[in-house]
Design an enzyme around this catalytic site. Sequence first.
Site, PDB file in Angstrom:
ATOM      1  N   ASP A 268       0.859  -1.180   0.000  1.00 36.92           N
ATOM      2  CA  ASP A 268       0.000   0.000   0.000  1.00 36.92           C
ATOM      3  C   ASP A 268       0.893   1.227   0.000  1.00 36.92           C
ATOM      4  O   ASP A 268       1.953   1.239   0.639  1.00 36.92           O
ATOM      5  CB  ASP A 268      -0.933   0.040   1.215  1.00 36.92           C
TER       6      ASP A 268
ATOM      7  N   GLU B 136       0.912   5.772  -0.128  1.00 38.61           N
ATOM      8  CA  GLU B 136       0.255   7.071  -0.117  1.00 38.61           C
ATOM      9  C   GLU B 136       1.041   7.952  -1.077  1.00 38.61           C
ATOM     10  O   GLU B 136       2.264   7.783  -1.227  1.00 38.61           O
ATOM     11  CB  GLU B 136       0.220   7.675   1.284  1.00 38.61           C
TER      12      GLU B 136
ATOM     13  N   HIS C 185      -6.027   5.173   5.576  1.00 34.44           N
ATOM     14  CA  HIS C 185      -5.370   6.077   4.631  1.00 34.44           C
ATOM     15  C   HIS C 185      -3.921   6.369   5.009  1.00 34.44           C
ATOM     16  O   HIS C 185      -3.362   7.391   4.615  1.00 34.44           O
ATOM     17  CB  HIS C 185      -6.142   7.393   4.470  1.00 34.44           C
TER      18      HIS C 185
ATOM     19  N   ASP D  35      -3.334   0.437   6.071  1.00 30.40           N
ATOM     20  CA  ASP D  35      -4.054  -0.163   4.943  1.00 30.40           C
ATOM     21  C   ASP D  35      -3.390  -1.452   4.478  1.00 30.40           C
ATOM     22  O   ASP D  35      -4.074  -2.412   4.083  1.00 30.40           O
ATOM     23  CB  ASP D  35      -4.136   0.833   3.781  1.00 30.40           C
TER      24      ASP D  35
END
Length: 467
Positions: free
Chosen positions: A10, A12, A148, A153
């Site tokens: 995951d 960001e 998030h 996540d």
Amino acid sequence: MKKQEYAIVDIETTGGNAGGSRITEIAIVIHDGTSVIDRFETLVNPEKEIPASIFALTGINNKMVSNAPIFDTISDKVLEMLTDRIFVAHNVNFDYSFVRHQLEQAGFKWTARKLCTVRAARKIKPGLGSYSLGNLCGALDIPLENRHRAGGDADATALLFSRLLEWDKEGEIEKMIKKTAQDQRLPPNLPPSDFDQLPEKPGVYYFYNEVKKVIYIGKAINLKKRVASHFTGHKINPQRQNFLRDIYGISFEICATELMALLLECVEIKQLWPTYNRALKRFEPKYGLYQYEARSGYKYLGIGKLSKFQTCIESFNSLYEGINVLRNLAQQFEIDHRFCKYCVATEGENILNNTLTDLPDATLHNGKIESAIDFLVSNRPDFAIIDKGRSAEERSCIWVEKGHFYGMGYFTTDVALTDPSEVKNYVTPYRSNQYIMHLIYTYAEKYPGKVFFNKPLTKNKGNNETI
């Protein structure tokens, strides 16, 4: 034999596309098919500003990443953890596109087989209201902390993956990770059944978004092959990534010929104006041939920009094309050049107040103008293009009336036509435009034997077949 391992990832980012955005945080959880065996997580300095909207979503700000390593510094570690493992993520193509792009920028050529937990969950747990990570975790009683953020996540996706492995009694995950698995390349929100039903025939296809609105229309010689081409390759521009995320459904219309597919694509785009269709929107005629009458009673012909509120005699893609037509008409009908305007405003205000001397007889002059227009209109042909059908029991037909596309359709082979205009009984009417007529005339020139001019019922020279 080494047990298959999975890298659950995951990230960001500073934005929604790999080409213009950067990773701000990455977490990689290594899963051996039974349990988690390794883990890596770090903030990443994106070397660019983090937008306020991204900070509001993730809580990651510029100060937090100012002393974090840049991606080049951790690229060796990222590559080591991903090598020889299945790349797993929720909406996998998003994470995969960023990681691959930034590894390429760091000098590494890397690819991997992928597994999307959105698609896997749809197969193994069908019928849920939503397959977003948050809603899935809520529905399946999976703890999700630090939403998030990459670590939170990734850990939740790893738990989801473990549950899916337990529930997968039909071996769906094994099928999905095969190199030849087609649906691994499909957009995450597209049901595989929509793709599977596509035939290998000519036609038009429609992509729909979440609320069933058409967002893209395309034509194809081979529907299945053409649609599949949208989902292959490694393009990282934001338009493509947003496009793929927005696809929730596909429908199609089989056409007998590529020409009919082209025409249907064009009229449907003009009618529905889908968000992601851009190319055909440029083929709008820009100029028109108009007739005006001045207060003096003299009629003018003028080429001007098209207006939504005026009807033109003929339309053109370019000013040059319109000027040539007007000049030829003026020469053929001996129209005084002072009454031919080559770049007028569509309202015609710049020709109404002209003061001319040595004027021709008004009745004779206006008669020439009317004759030129009648010639232009009356010389527009009526004809049919009759071709193969969608099956051996039917034929396809296109009807052009007075130089404009009237419609297209199909009739069965047991129908005996005595006049080409009879195909009007079998066509669906559509609006014509200059681009459509360009397609039709180009096809007619290439295949004259398929063209039937009205009155009498004959084909072009060199064709001995009958309808």
